[in-house]
Design a protein around this motif. Structure first.
Motif, mmCIF file in Angstrom:
data_model
loop_
_atom_site.group_PDB
_atom_site.id
_atom_site.type_symbol
_atom_site.label_atom_id
_atom_site.label_comp_id
_atom_site.label_asym_id
_atom_site.label_seq_id
_atom_site.Cartn_x
_atom_site.Cartn_y
_atom_site.Cartn_z
ATOM 1 N N TYR A 62 -34.921 9.534 28.196
ATOM 2 C CA TYR A 62 -34.334 9.913 26.913
ATOM 3 C C TYR A 62 -33.423 11.106 27.151
ATOM 4 C CZ TYR A 62 -33.855 11.429 22.064
ATOM 5 O OH TYR A 62 -33.352 11.799 20.852
ATOM 6 N N PHE A 63 -32.195 11.041 26.598
ATOM 7 C CA PHE A 63 -31.191 12.077 26.829
ATOM 8 C C PHE A 63 -30.803 12.789 25.536
ATOM 9 C CE2 PHE A 63 -30.679 9.231 30.365
ATOM 10 C CZ PHE A 63 -30.210 9.998 31.425
ATOM 11 N N GLU A 64 -30.651 14.101 25.634
ATOM 12 C CA GLU A 64 -29.969 14.902 24.618
ATOM 13 C C GLU A 64 -28.836 15.602 25.350
ATOM 14 O OE1 GLU A 64 -32.677 17.470 22.581
ATOM 15 O OE2 GLU A 64 -33.653 15.821 21.492
ATOM 16 N N VAL A 65 -27.632 15.050 25.232
ATOM 17 C CA VAL A 65 -26.503 15.501 26.037
ATOM 18 C C VAL A 65 -25.774 16.652 25.361
ATOM 19 C CG1 VAL A 65 -24.289 14.819 27.052
ATOM 20 C CG2 VAL A 65 -26.238 13.237 27.103
ATOM 21 N N ALA A 66 -25.545 17.714 26.124
ATOM 22 C CA ALA A 66 -24.784 18.869 25.623
ATOM 23 C C ALA A 66 -23.319 18.461 25.450
ATOM 24 C CB ALA A 66 -24.897 20.025 26.607
ATOM 25 N N LYS A 67 -22.724 18.882 24.342
ATOM 26 C CA LYS A 67 -21.340 18.509 24.057
ATOM 27 C C LYS A 67 -20.373 19.240 24.979
ATOM 28 C CE LYS A 67 -22.103 17.299 19.210
ATOM 29 N NZ LYS A 67 -21.729 17.557 17.805
ATOM 30 N N LEU A 120 -20.021 11.938 25.099
ATOM 31 C CA LEU A 120 -19.529 13.317 25.095
ATOM 32 C C LEU A 120 -20.658 14.269 24.723
ATOM 33 C CD1 LEU A 120 -16.013 12.861 23.479
ATOM 34 C CD2 LEU A 120 -16.556 13.257 25.882
ATOM 35 N N GLY A 121 -21.417 13.933 23.721
ATOM 36 C CA GLY A 121 -22.571 14.710 23.302
ATOM 37 C C GLY A 121 -23.360 13.907 22.292
ATOM 38 N N THR A 122 -24.599 13.571 22.621
ATOM 39 C CA THR A 122 -25.342 12.665 21.762
ATOM 40 C C THR A 122 -26.778 12.536 22.265
ATOM 41 O OG1 THR A 122 -25.273 10.458 20.778
ATOM 42 C CG2 THR A 122 -24.773 10.607 23.116
ATOM 43 N N SER A 123 -27.592 11.742 21.540
ATOM 44 C CA SER A 123 -28.984 11.491 21.924
ATOM 45 C C SER A 123 -29.207 9.988 22.027
ATOM 46 C CB SER A 123 -29.952 12.093 20.893
ATOM 47 O OG SER A 123 -29.749 13.483 20.768
ATOM 48 N N PHE A 124 -29.820 9.569 23.110
ATOM 49 C CA PHE A 124 -30.041 8.130 23.311
ATOM 50 C C PHE A 124 -31.155 7.902 24.313
ATOM 51 C CE2 PHE A 124 -26.884 9.688 26.212
ATOM 52 C CZ PHE A 124 -27.164 9.085 27.442
ATOM 53 N N ASN A 125 -31.664 6.678 24.326
ATOM 54 C CA ASN A 125 -32.741 6.284 25.235
ATOM 55 C C ASN A 125 -32.274 5.095 26.063
ATOM 56 O OD1 ASN A 125 -35.893 6.637 25.690
ATOM 57 N ND2 ASN A 125 -35.497 4.440 25.682
ATOM 58 N N ILE A 126 -32.594 5.126 27.360
ATOM 59 C CA ILE A 126 -32.294 3.990 28.232
ATOM 60 C C ILE A 126 -33.597 3.501 28.846
ATOM 61 C CG2 ILE A 126 -31.125 3.185 30.322
ATOM 62 C CD1 ILE A 126 -28.969 5.249 29.825
ATOM 63 N N PRO A 149 -34.213 -7.480 30.359
ATOM 64 C CA PRO A 149 -32.935 -6.811 30.057
ATOM 65 C C PRO A 149 -33.098 -5.308 29.878
ATOM 66 C CG PRO A 149 -33.209 -8.786 28.705
ATOM 67 C CD PRO A 149 -34.525 -8.541 29.381
ATOM 68 N N SER A 150 -32.201 -4.517 30.475
ATOM 69 C CA SER A 150 -32.199 -3.074 30.223
ATOM 70 C C SER A 150 -31.710 -2.838 28.799
ATOM 71 C CB SER A 150 -31.295 -2.358 31.231
ATOM 72 O OG SER A 150 -29.982 -2.843 31.147
ATOM 73 N N LYS A 151 -32.209 -1.772 28.161
ATOM 74 C CA LYS A 151 -31.895 -1.525 26.759
ATOM 75 C C LYS A 151 -31.484 -0.072 26.544
ATOM 76 C CE LYS A 151 -35.113 -5.099 25.199
ATOM 77 N NZ LYS A 151 -36.374 -5.385 24.466
ATOM 78 N N THR A 152 -30.346 0.104 25.897
ATOM 79 C CA THR A 152 -29.859 1.434 25.530
ATOM 80 C C THR A 152 -29.896 1.555 24.014
ATOM 81 O OG1 THR A 152 -28.392 1.548 27.448
ATOM 82 C CG2 THR A 152 -27.913 3.026 25.614
ATOM 83 N N THR A 153 -30.593 2.581 23.513
ATOM 84 C CA THR A 153 -30.736 2.775 22.069
ATOM 85 C C THR A 153 -30.120 4.109 21.678
ATOM 86 O OG1 THR A 153 -32.841 1.565 22.159
ATOM 87 C CG2 THR A 153 -32.359 2.799 20.148
ATOM 88 N N LEU A 154 -29.180 4.076 20.737
ATOM 89 C CA LEU A 154 -28.495 5.293 20.306
ATOM 90 C C LEU A 154 -29.227 5.910 19.116
ATOM 91 C CD1 LEU A 154 -26.099 7.216 20.566
ATOM 92 C CD2 LEU A 154 -24.837 5.720 19.009
ATOM 93 N N LYS A 182 -30.605 17.868 28.139
ATOM 94 C CA LYS A 182 -32.046 17.683 28.354
ATOM 95 C C LYS A 182 -32.338 16.217 28.639
ATOM 96 C CE LYS A 182 -33.349 21.406 25.168
ATOM 97 N NZ LYS A 182 -34.104 21.734 23.923
ATOM 98 N N VAL A 183 -33.242 15.982 29.578
ATOM 99 C CA VAL A 183 -33.630 14.622 29.925
ATOM 100 C C VAL A 183 -35.147 14.561 30.030
ATOM 101 C CG1 VAL A 183 -33.373 12.698 31.530
ATOM 102 C CG2 VAL A 183 -31.499 14.337 31.247
ATOM 103 N N TRP A 184 -35.733 13.552 29.386
ATOM 104 C CA TRP A 184 -37.158 13.278 29.504
ATOM 105 C C TRP A 184 -37.325 11.995 30.309
ATOM 106 C CZ3 TRP A 184 -34.864 15.578 25.481
ATOM 107 C CH2 TRP A 184 -35.489 16.677 24.863
ATOM 108 N N LEU A 185 -38.145 12.027 31.352
ATOM 109 C CA LEU A 185 -38.405 10.842 32.161
ATOM 110 C C LEU A 185 -39.762 10.256 31.797
ATOM 111 C CD1 LEU A 185 -37.354 11.691 35.839
ATOM 112 C CD2 LEU A 185 -36.114 10.304 34.168
ATOM 113 N N ASN A 186 -39.804 8.958 31.572
ATOM 114 C CA ASN A 186 -41.059 8.260 31.358
ATOM 115 C C ASN A 186 -41.709 7.993 32.713
ATOM 116 O OD1 ASN A 186 -43.158 6.953 30.094
ATOM 117 N ND2 ASN A 186 -41.889 5.457 29.036
ATOM 118 N N ALA A 187 -42.885 7.365 32.712
ATOM 119 C CA ALA A 187 -43.589 7.067 33.952
ATOM 120 C C ALA A 187 -42.782 6.108 34.829
ATOM 121 C CB ALA A 187 -44.957 6.459 33.642
#
Length: 394
Positions: free
Chosen positions: A236-241, A259-265, A273-278, A207-212
């Motif tokens: 925002y990503f919720e990656v299938a394992k 591999l399978g996790t949730s994070f925001n880019i 700076p681009s930011k990745t949050t786990l 699943k992926v949610w896109l901001n504006a």
């Protein structure tokens, strides 16, 4: 030892009157963050809010009461939620109220005379802007496009081996039949405009949610060796394992592998700076200079030099947008305006020197722009709305 409740009341009163020192402001925020008593927080929030004067033209009685109700009701409705979570939400509500109330005290302290106050607050309501919503454009492999906001629910098209549809909930869904050996791949792009946000279920179940003002480019069917997508803006990503197929996200000159996790880019060019949050699981972020593994709660910032710096942050700060909130932490006027510009699809114009203010707290993304501008005016930022423009004046 001083009674904590008496000290909290003293700090609130000093805030309301613009007398709090920097250390007292931090002490109040610490009280809010650590408070374990809903009733005490609610009492002081109501007291402070009721002392605001709605007759100054900034907020009507109706709007003021609605804002207070919204703040005090901003608790999860699920009865299964724990007491700890409900308290946590009230802390955030308190921070959102302080965002307004602190500004009020600062405003009265900064205004040189009543005439100045009238000049700053007696702004005519020329227009208003509604908040953003579920809007996105799906561009297919042949260059044709589907406007998803106006598309009906149900089957939309076929791309390669995948059926593309829009669910009743307004989610874009890619359904690739398992075991199909042809693996016909079509590259699609989902993009949101200013004032838009959208969710997509990728062919692997991620699943992926896109901001504006964001986009994601992906294949209609992932090959057997890997899963790779590219984004701009924020997602925002919720990656299938799937241990046999790593999931890779490319953005700017960096890449996240999971591999399978949730994070925001967050990779808006205008934000630096681009930011990745786990959020959970683990990810590797890499570019030509570094390869860094993140732990839950860590955020990696990719600097212009290519260096990756990591730190722990409050997860709610990174994913607030997905949960329908603006989250400000010591944010400048320019930082606040960039977020408002993207979400309300307005052009921000500065008609003079940019005010020096810092904002901390949460504000709903579901309110009209006039309510947010009212908060800003309470905080001493002289702003007005004209059509699709928000003008900041000295």
């Amino acid at each position: 030892m001083e009674n904590p409740e008496m000290r909290l009341e003293e700090l609130f009163n000093r805030y309301y009157n613009g007398l709090a020192t920097a250390s007292e402001k931090e002490e109040l925020m610490a009280f809010i963050r650590s408070s374990k008593d809903d009733a005490v927080l609610e009492k002081f929030l109501k007291k402070g809010w009721e002392e605001l004067n709605p007759s100054d033209g900034i907020l009507t009685n109706e709007t003021s009461n609605a804002m207070l109700s919204s703040i005090l009701d901003a608790t999860p409705k699920d009865e299964k939620q724990t007491k700890v979570i409900r308290i946590g939400w009230l802390r955030y509500a308190a921070a959102a109220a302080v965002f307004v109330l602190i500004g009020l005290g600062a405003w009265w302290k900064l205004a040189p005379d009543p005439a100045t106050k009238i000049a700053h607050t007696a702004q005519p309501k020329i227009s208003d802007v509604k908040p953003g919503g579920a809007k996105a454009l799906l561009t297919l492999s042949d260059g044709s496009a589907i406007e998803l906001a106006s598309a009906k629910s149900g089957f939309l098209t076929r791309q390669g081996d995948a059926e593309v549809s829009k669910s009743q909930e307004g989610i874009l869904v890619y359904n690739a039949k398992p075991g199909n050996a042809t693996e016909k791949v079509s590259i699609n792009t989902l993009s949101t405009p200013k004032g838009g946000q959208y969710e997509v279920l990728l062919p692997d179940g991620s699943k992926v949610w896109l901001n504006a003002s964001s986009s994601i480019r992906f294949p209609s069917t992932f090959p057997s060796s890997e899963r790779k997508v590219e984004i701009t803006g924020e997602a925002y990503f919720e990656v299938a394992k799937d241990k046999s197929r790593p999931f890779r996200v490319k953005f700017n000159k960096s890449e996240v592998q999971v591999l399978g996790t949730s994070f925001n880019i967050m990779a808006y060019p205008e934000e630096g700076p681009s930011k990745t949050t786990l959020v959970e699981g683990s990810v590797f972020i890499r570019n030509v200079n570094q390869n860094t593994k993140l732990k839950p709660g860590q955020q990696a910032a990719v600097l212009s030099t290519g260096k990756i710096k990591t730190r722990y942050i409050a997860l709610d700060e990174a994913v607030a947008w997905k949960n329908g909130m603006f989250y400000f932490k010591d944010a400048s006027v320019e930082e606040v305006m960039r977020q408002l510009s993207r979400w309300y699809d307005v052009e921000v114009l500065y008609a003079g020197k940019i005010p020096v203010r810092q904002f901390t707290g949460r504000v709903s993304r579901h309110v009209n722009l006039s309510e947010v501008s009212g908060m800003l005016r309470y905080a001493g930022v002289n702003c007005r709305i004209e059509g699709s423009r928000m003008i900041i004046e000295p």
